[in-house]
Design a protein around this motif. Sequence first.
Motif, PDB file in Angstrom:
ATOM      1  N   GLN A 170       2.788   0.908  -5.436  1.00 20.52           N
ATOM      2  CA  GLN A 170       3.204   2.113  -5.826  1.00 20.52           C
ATOM      3  C   GLN A 170       2.870   3.046  -4.848  1.00 20.52           C
ATOM      4  N   ALA A 171       1.667   3.207  -4.921  1.00 22.99           N
ATOM      5  CA  ALA A 171       1.094   4.276  -4.180  1.00 22.99           C
ATOM      6  C   ALA A 171       1.313   4.205  -2.616  1.00 22.99           C
ATOM      7  N   SER A 172       1.359   2.896  -2.231  1.00 27.91           N
ATOM      8  CA  SER A 172       1.818   2.845  -0.665  1.00 27.91           C
ATOM      9  C   SER A 172       3.446   3.184  -0.505  1.00 27.91           C
ATOM     10  N   VAL A 173       4.208   2.647  -1.461  1.00 32.92           N
ATOM     11  CA  VAL A 173       5.559   3.086  -1.232  1.00 32.92           C
ATOM     12  C   VAL A 173       5.938   4.270  -1.199  1.00 32.92           C
ATOM     13  N   TYR A 174       5.394   5.375  -2.219  1.00 32.24           N
ATOM     14  CA  TYR A 174       5.668   6.292  -2.465  1.00 32.24           C
ATOM     15  C   TYR A 174       4.829   7.555  -1.212  1.00 32.24           C
ATOM     16  N   PHE A 175       3.786   6.925  -0.514  1.00 33.68           N
ATOM     17  CA  PHE A 175       3.011   7.353   0.693  1.00 33.68           C
ATOM     18  C   PHE A 175       4.125   7.403   2.033  1.00 33.68           C
ATOM     19  N   ASP A 176       4.549   5.987   1.984  1.00 30.62           N
ATOM     20  CA  ASP A 176       5.457   5.697   3.174  1.00 30.62           C
ATOM     21  C   ASP A 176       6.505   6.829   3.380  1.00 30.62           C
ATOM     22  N   VAL A 177       7.179   7.156   2.344  1.00 25.69           N
ATOM     23  CA  VAL A 177       8.412   7.956   2.408  1.00 25.69           C
ATOM     24  C   VAL A 177       8.008   9.395   2.086  1.00 25.69           C
ATOM     25  N   GLY A 178       6.751   9.737   2.167  1.00 24.09           N
ATOM     26  CA  GLY A 178       6.373  11.049   2.069  1.00 24.09           C
ATOM     27  C   GLY A 178       6.463  11.910   0.640  1.00 24.09           C
ATOM     28  N   LEU A 179       6.335  10.964  -0.289  1.00 25.07           N
ATOM     29  CA  LEU A 179       6.139  11.519  -1.917  1.00 25.07           C
ATOM     30  C   LEU A 179       4.793  11.486  -2.117  1.00 25.07           C
ATOM     31  N   ARG A 180       4.022  12.700  -1.622  1.00 22.15           N
ATOM     32  CA  ARG A 180       2.527  12.730  -1.816  1.00 22.15           C
ATOM     33  C   ARG A 180       1.968  12.832  -3.070  1.00 22.15           C
ATOM     34  N   THR A 181       2.476  13.567  -3.911  1.00 18.73           N
ATOM     35  CA  THR A 181       1.994  13.869  -5.353  1.00 18.73           C
ATOM     36  C   THR A 181       2.294  12.479  -5.895  1.00 18.73           C
ATOM     37  N   HIS A 182       3.249  11.925  -5.900  1.00 21.28           N
ATOM     38  CA  HIS A 182       3.329  10.533  -6.779  1.00 21.28           C
ATOM     39  C   HIS A 182       2.540   9.422  -5.946  1.00 21.28           C
ATOM     40  N   ALA A 183       2.234   9.479  -4.871  1.00 20.03           N
ATOM     41  CA  ALA A 183       1.284   8.588  -4.368  1.00 20.03           C
ATOM     42  C   ALA A 183      -0.089   8.794  -4.789  1.00 20.03           C
ATOM     43  N   ILE A 184      -0.611  10.031  -4.876  1.00 17.85           N
ATOM     44  CA  ILE A 184      -1.681  10.296  -5.413  1.00 17.85           C
ATOM     45  C   ILE A 184      -1.905   9.932  -6.769  1.00 17.85           C
ATOM     46  N   ALA A 185      -0.877  10.109  -7.663  1.00 20.31           N
ATOM     47  CA  ALA A 185      -1.134   9.827  -8.942  1.00 20.31           C
ATOM     48  C   ALA A 185      -1.010   8.194  -9.174  1.00 20.31           C
ATOM     49  N   ALA A 186      -0.397   7.471  -8.515  1.00 27.42           N
ATOM     50  CA  ALA A 186      -0.524   5.937  -8.571  1.00 27.42           C
ATOM     51  C   ALA A 186      -1.848   5.487  -8.042  1.00 27.42           C
ATOM     52  N   ALA A 187      -2.170   6.066  -7.004  1.00 27.30           N
ATOM     53  CA  ALA A 187      -3.552   5.773  -6.240  1.00 27.30           C
ATOM     54  C   ALA A 187      -4.782   6.051  -7.236  1.00 27.30           C
ATOM     55  N   SER A 188      -4.642   7.328  -7.957  1.00 26.47           N
ATOM     56  CA  SER A 188      -5.678   7.508  -9.029  1.00 26.47           C
ATOM     57  C   SER A 188      -5.674   6.430 -10.208  1.00 26.47           C
TER      58      SER A 188
END
Length: 399
Positions: free
Chosen positions: A323-341
Motif C-alpha cells: 500500500q505504501a509503495s502504491v501511494y508513493f508512486d502516485v504522489g500520495l505522500r501522507t497515505h504512503a507514510i501512514a501505511a509504511a509506519s
Amino acid sequence: MISAGLFTGLSSLSGNLLTLYKLKQDGSFHDQQEILHELRELEAGNAHQRGLQQETQAARNRIHEAAIGNAYEVERDWRQAHIGIQVKAIQDRMDRQLEESPFSYTSDEFYSLVHEATRGGQVPALLVAPFFRDNLSGQENADGPHSFRVAVRRKWLQSSWSSDLVSLDGALSRPLTNTDVDIFQIQRALRDLPVVLVYGEVQSSTRVWPALCAWNIVDSPELRSVQVNFPPLSLPDASPQTPATSASLLSFEDELGGSTAITAGLIAEWFHLVKYGRMPRLHTLIPASLASERRVIAAGLAASFEVALERSRIDPVSARVGQASVYFDVGLRTHAIAAASQALTLAESEASGTSTDSVRRLTAIFDSLGLPGEAARARLALESVARRAILRNFGWGNR
C-alpha cells in the motif's frame, strides 16, 4: 459281415413273424384278422388325431409368434416415435437457445471455449459485446453496425497490461439486446470462470451508456461480481453538415476504449494480487499525464491489498508495504507514510511470516520519503527479521 441295412431288415421281419405267431397262438385266424384290422384302424385314428393336434399346435405357435412379432413391431414403432419426439424437443430447445443466446454456441461449447482460452481460469477472460442501439430492432442490432467493439478491443491490445486478461473478441455474436437476461445467461454458461465483460447502450444515437461487469475475480461470497456503470457520454454531432464528424466520432470511441481498458486492467490487478499475491503495476504503466486517474487507481489497488491479506495471499507487513509503495508512486505522500509506519510497527513486533524482501522494500520507501529515522528503524527490523529467518531454517526457533 452282414451290412447294417440287411441286419435292420431281418430284425424287422423277425419282429413281424413273432407278432404273427403270437396272434395265431392267442386266437383263431379270423379273430386275429379282426384284431389286426382294429389295430390298424386304431393306429390310423391315433395318427390322424396326432396330426390334428400337431396342426393345431403349429397354428397356435404361428399365432403366438405373429402376436410376439406384432407386439415387438408396435413397441419398436412406439420407441422410435418417442425417441423422435425427444430428439425434436431437444433440437427445438437448442435452436431456441442459440437463437436467443448472445453467443453462437451451446452453453457447454461456450464454457469449453473460454475454459481452454483462460487455461482453466488461471487468467480472466475479456469479453466485449457490441453496444446496443435503442433505435434499431433486435435483428438490426444483430446485423450491425457493431459499434465501439473495435475501439475497445484495440485499446486493450495496445495497453501495456494486455496480458493480464485473455481477449476473446467475437465470442459474443450480438449486442446485449436483453441486457440483464443476456448477462445472466453468460454468467450461467461460464459458471466458475473469471470474466470481465464490457458492454453498453446507445440512447437515441446521441448518448452512450458504457458499462462493465466482472465476476469470479475475488473468491469472496460478498464480492461475487463487480458492476461498473460509467457516466453517460454525449456522442459528437453526427450530422452530415459537420465536417469533422468521422474524426470526432473516432476520437470519442478511442477515448471510451482507453477508459474501459484502464478499468478492466484495474479489475485484473485485483485478480492477480488476491489469487497469486502479485504486486500491482497498473498505476505505473498509465501515462503520467493522467495524474488523477493514477491516484484513483492507486486507491483501488490499496484496497485490494486488504482483500489479499484477508485471503492470506500475503503477510501483514507485505500488505502495508505494498500500500505504501502504491501511494508513493502516485504522489500520495501522507497515505504512503501512514501505511509504511504501520508496516514498520508490525515488522518490529517480531510477527511471524514477515519476509526480508518486504522489510527491505520498506527501508527503501522511507529513504525515498526522506525519513532517515524511520529508515534506520526499518534496517534494524530487517536485521532482526533476517536473524529470525536463519534461526528458523536451522530449527532453533526465535532465540
